[in-house]
Design a protein around this motif. Sequence first.
Motif, PDB file in Angstrom:
ATOM      1  N   ASP A 249      -3.109  -8.717  -3.926  1.00 38.08           N
ATOM      2  CA  ASP A 249      -2.013  -8.096  -4.668  1.00 38.08           C
ATOM      3  C   ASP A 249      -0.790  -7.833  -3.811  1.00 38.08           C
ATOM      4  N   GLY A 250      -0.883  -8.003  -2.515  1.00 34.49           N
ATOM      5  CA  GLY A 250       0.253  -7.707  -1.649  1.00 34.49           C
ATOM      6  C   GLY A 250       0.416  -6.207  -1.468  1.00 34.49           C
ATOM      7  N   ASP A 251       1.665  -5.769  -1.346  1.00 37.37           N
ATOM      8  CA  ASP A 251       1.932  -4.340  -1.169  1.00 37.37           C
ATOM      9  C   ASP A 251       1.536  -3.561  -2.415  1.00 37.37           C
ATOM     10  N   VAL A 252       0.873  -2.455  -2.218  1.00 36.03           N
ATOM     11  CA  VAL A 252       0.439  -1.592  -3.304  1.00 36.03           C
ATOM     12  C   VAL A 252       1.063  -0.219  -3.087  1.00 36.03           C
ATOM     13  N   PHE A 253       1.911   0.198  -3.996  1.00 36.86           N
ATOM     14  CA  PHE A 253       2.562   1.490  -3.831  1.00 36.86           C
ATOM     15  C   PHE A 253       2.925   2.063  -5.203  1.00 36.86           C
ATOM     16  N   THR A 254       3.201   3.350  -5.213  1.00 38.69           N
ATOM     17  CA  THR A 254       3.661   4.055  -6.408  1.00 38.69           C
ATOM     18  C   THR A 254       4.830   4.939  -6.016  1.00 38.69           C
ATOM     19  N   GLN A 255       5.769   5.069  -6.949  1.00 40.54           N
ATOM     20  CA  GLN A 255       6.948   5.884  -6.711  1.00 40.54           C
ATOM     21  C   GLN A 255       7.152   6.858  -7.863  1.00 40.54           C
ATOM     22  N   ILE A 256       7.337   8.121  -7.535  1.00 42.41           N
ATOM     23  CA  ILE A 256       7.733   9.126  -8.535  1.00 42.41           C
ATOM     24  C   ILE A 256       9.148   9.537  -8.177  1.00 42.41           C
ATOM     25  N   THR A 257      10.072   9.211  -9.051  1.00 43.90           N
ATOM     26  CA  THR A 257      11.488   9.441  -8.766  1.00 43.90           C
ATOM     27  C   THR A 257      12.077  10.425  -9.774  1.00 43.90           C
ATOM     28  N   SER A 258      13.284  10.893  -9.437  1.00 47.54           N
ATOM     29  CA  SER A 258      14.080  11.773 -10.316  1.00 47.54           C
ATOM     30  C   SER A 258      13.327  13.043 -10.701  1.00 47.54           C
ATOM     31  N   MET A 259      12.515  13.570  -9.786  1.00 43.12           N
ATOM     32  CA  MET A 259      11.828  14.826 -10.078  1.00 43.12           C
ATOM     33  C   MET A 259      12.810  15.986 -10.000  1.00 43.12           C
ATOM     34  N   ASN A 260      12.633  16.952 -10.871  1.00 42.66           N
ATOM     35  CA  ASN A 260      13.553  18.102 -10.930  1.00 42.66           C
ATOM     36  C   ASN A 260      12.998  19.317 -10.195  1.00 42.66           C
ATOM     37  N   PHE A 261      12.147  19.090  -9.200  1.00 47.21           N
ATOM     38  CA  PHE A 261      11.543  20.220  -8.477  1.00 47.21           C
ATOM     39  C   PHE A 261      11.177  19.796  -7.058  1.00 47.21           C
ATOM     40  N   GLY A 262      11.259  20.758  -6.146  1.00 46.23           N
ATOM     41  CA  GLY A 262      10.672  20.585  -4.835  1.00 46.23           C
ATOM     42  C   GLY A 262       9.181  20.889  -4.927  1.00 46.23           C
ATOM     43  N   LEU A 418       9.258  10.587  -4.296  1.00 51.16           N
ATOM     44  CA  LEU A 418       8.082  10.429  -3.445  1.00 51.16           C
ATOM     45  C   LEU A 418       7.548   9.019  -3.629  1.00 51.16           C
ATOM     46  N   LYS A 419       7.308   8.340  -2.511  1.00 51.33           N
ATOM     47  CA  LYS A 419       6.750   6.997  -2.536  1.00 51.33           C
ATOM     48  C   LYS A 419       5.570   6.959  -1.579  1.00 51.33           C
ATOM     49  N   TRP A 420       4.458   6.454  -2.045  1.00 48.36           N
ATOM     50  CA  TRP A 420       3.288   6.320  -1.178  1.00 48.36           C
ATOM     51  C   TRP A 420       2.516   5.057  -1.557  1.00 48.36           C
ATOM     52  N   GLY A 421       1.763   4.534  -0.636  1.00 42.60           N
ATOM     53  CA  GLY A 421       0.981   3.335  -0.916  1.00 42.60           C
ATOM     54  C   GLY A 421       0.202   2.877   0.295  1.00 42.60           C
ATOM     55  N   LEU A 422      -0.590   1.833   0.098  1.00 41.83           N
ATOM     56  CA  LEU A 422      -1.416   1.265   1.162  1.00 41.83           C
ATOM     57  C   LEU A 422      -0.603   0.218   1.913  1.00 41.83           C
ATOM     58  N   ILE A 423      -0.357   0.478   3.192  1.00 40.76           N
ATOM     59  CA  ILE A 423       0.435  -0.474   3.962  1.00 40.76           C
ATOM     60  C   ILE A 423      -0.402  -1.689   4.366  1.00 40.76           C
ATOM     61  N   LYS A 424      -1.714  -1.511   4.398  1.00 35.23           N
ATOM     62  CA  LYS A 424      -2.620  -2.638   4.656  1.00 35.23           C
ATOM     63  C   LYS A 424      -3.985  -2.285   4.084  1.00 35.23           C
ATOM     64  N   PHE A 425      -4.651  -3.293   3.595  1.00 34.11           N
ATOM     65  CA  PHE A 425      -5.968  -3.075   3.012  1.00 34.11           C
ATOM     66  C   PHE A 425      -7.030  -3.057   4.109  1.00 34.11           C
ATOM     67  N   PRO A 426      -8.033  -2.218   3.959  1.00 39.75           N
ATOM     68  CA  PRO A 426      -9.089  -2.171   4.978  1.00 39.75           C
ATOM     69  C   PRO A 426      -9.879  -3.468   5.009  1.00 39.75           C
ATOM     70  N   LYS A 427     -10.223  -3.914   6.201  1.00 37.00           N
ATOM     71  CA  LYS A 427     -11.004  -5.135   6.364  1.00 37.00           C
ATOM     72  C   LYS A 427     -12.472  -4.857   6.622  1.00 37.00           C
ATOM     73  N   MET A 428     -12.838  -3.599   6.481  1.00 40.82           N
ATOM     74  CA  MET A 428     -14.251  -3.242   6.548  1.00 40.82           C
ATOM     75  C   MET A 428     -14.477  -2.010   5.678  1.00 40.82           C
ATOM     76  N   ARG A 429     -15.688  -1.836   5.253  1.00 40.00           N
ATOM     77  CA  ARG A 429     -16.078  -0.628   4.544  1.00 40.00           C
ATOM     78  C   ARG A 429     -17.521  -0.291   4.901  1.00 40.00           C
ATOM     79  N   LEU A 430     -17.908   0.933   4.648  1.00 38.96           N
ATOM     80  CA  LEU A 430     -19.234   1.407   5.017  1.00 38.96           C
ATOM     81  C   LEU A 430     -20.157   1.378   3.805  1.00 38.96           C
ATOM     82  N   LYS A 431     -21.409   1.063   4.062  1.00 40.32           N
ATOM     83  CA  LYS A 431     -22.412   1.002   2.991  1.00 40.32           C
ATOM     84  C   LYS A 431     -23.608   1.867   3.385  1.00 40.32           C
ATOM     85  N   ARG A 432     -23.947   2.801   2.501  1.00 43.73           N
ATOM     86  CA  ARG A 432     -25.128   3.646   2.709  1.00 43.73           C
ATOM     87  C   ARG A 432     -26.294   3.000   1.973  1.00 43.73           C
TER      88      ARG A 432
END
Length: 480
Positions: A249-262, A418-432
Amino acid sequence: MYWNEINPKIQNVLFKFDDSDVKKDRTRAVVRLKTTSTKFVNLFFSSSNIHGFNHLTTEKRHFIERFLWVIAICFCIYGSVVLGTSTWTRYQENPTVISMERDYKEWSTALPAVTLCPINNMDEQKFEEMVEKEFPGYSEDEKQEMKAFLEMLANATYGTFDNVPFYTKITPDHYLTIVEKLQIHVLYTITNSNMEGYALFNLVPTISELGFCHTYNGEISQYNDFNYWMQNNRSILPPAGSLSGTPLDGDVFTQITSMNFGYMGFLHSPHEAPDIANRIYSSPESFYKTLDVTALSIYSTPEIQSLSPKQRGCRYKHESNLELSPIYTYNICRNECRMKQAIKLCGCVPYFYRPTNHKICDVKGMHCLDQYEDYLVKLRNTTGDNSKVNCGCLPPCDDVSYIVEGENTIQWFLGTNLKWGLIKFPKMRLKRNLLFGLTDVLVSIGGTAGLFFGCSVLSFLEIIYFLTLRLFCIIFTKKN
């Protein structure tokens, strides 16, 4: 002839005769019991296929031979008990293993959720309307006194409780309801990049330890909703869903803009609730904040569900043992632990926890909590040894951990963003995964029994047979 007409001497003779007969009968019964028990034990030892027992009852065995075989059998019993206990302890305490997977192209990673709590969370217009409707006749001074109290109450938490002024005209049981009525009306716009299960969610009202907040991309925020609490609802709700993405999917991010509050905000897993001990990301109005995030996932295979939470060292969402929620998460467990510590230290709980039978703190109670801020936030004991409170909170079996690798805040003239997202996807994960199950326990204990006694499953069934059916037959035959 009546008994009292018999000669007393004859009565004594009869009594002595009766007593002697009873004693003889008892002696014979004891002898028969000992004889029967000895025959039963000899029968078991001589016919059992457990190695070593037959040497104890075989005729023409010297006393020393029997003594040596008793020592050998005792040694084997000791060895089998030690190894069997070790096997059972391993099954109870360490039956799982955490391994690493690297086929990252085969899985998706959840986008982190955010919870935003407005810094000034009281609408002045709603306050005026509430005063006119519910407190008519209040003077301007009384209005200002109430307003100052409610402004501080709406934003009170651990560390700021001491700022709440004394006010007694509103009872603590109404704090939660009144603060909810006076919430500001939030305005915002949401945009996000294309992700798996692409959807535009809205900010969902939720209550955290910072008061009334709003969550985006959180699956469990509905369990901390004001209306859910007021309905005294403890049912499991349908999953709300969350956003996720893959390396394709490439870059994954979300943006919340024009908020009327701190805001003061938390970044957390979609399957978790905020915790006051977590890092808080704050921003005043008219600033643009960006958060660059990396992730690490852990998931559990279906096989470990057969284990108890203590054995596997984690707890599934549906295995809730909490008073505050019908579902389990690690942070909600910590919230409940913090609430119980507040009761222990000050005899009351803050208003922003789910209403229960516990007393809600008034201003005096909140000032008391402020004195123990560090102990409550970090869940440390007040004994002075700096030890942690034993909350009994297990981590979730399926979870995603996030690390903010980059944070940037700049002044912005188009509202609060506010903008946040995954700058890179993990190339490993843990399995229990299950490493040592019940089948392995049976095989190991069976091997131990075979090593020390040369016995099998039939040998154990033989013991059960002798102690039940065979014993019953012998007793029934003797009675007849």
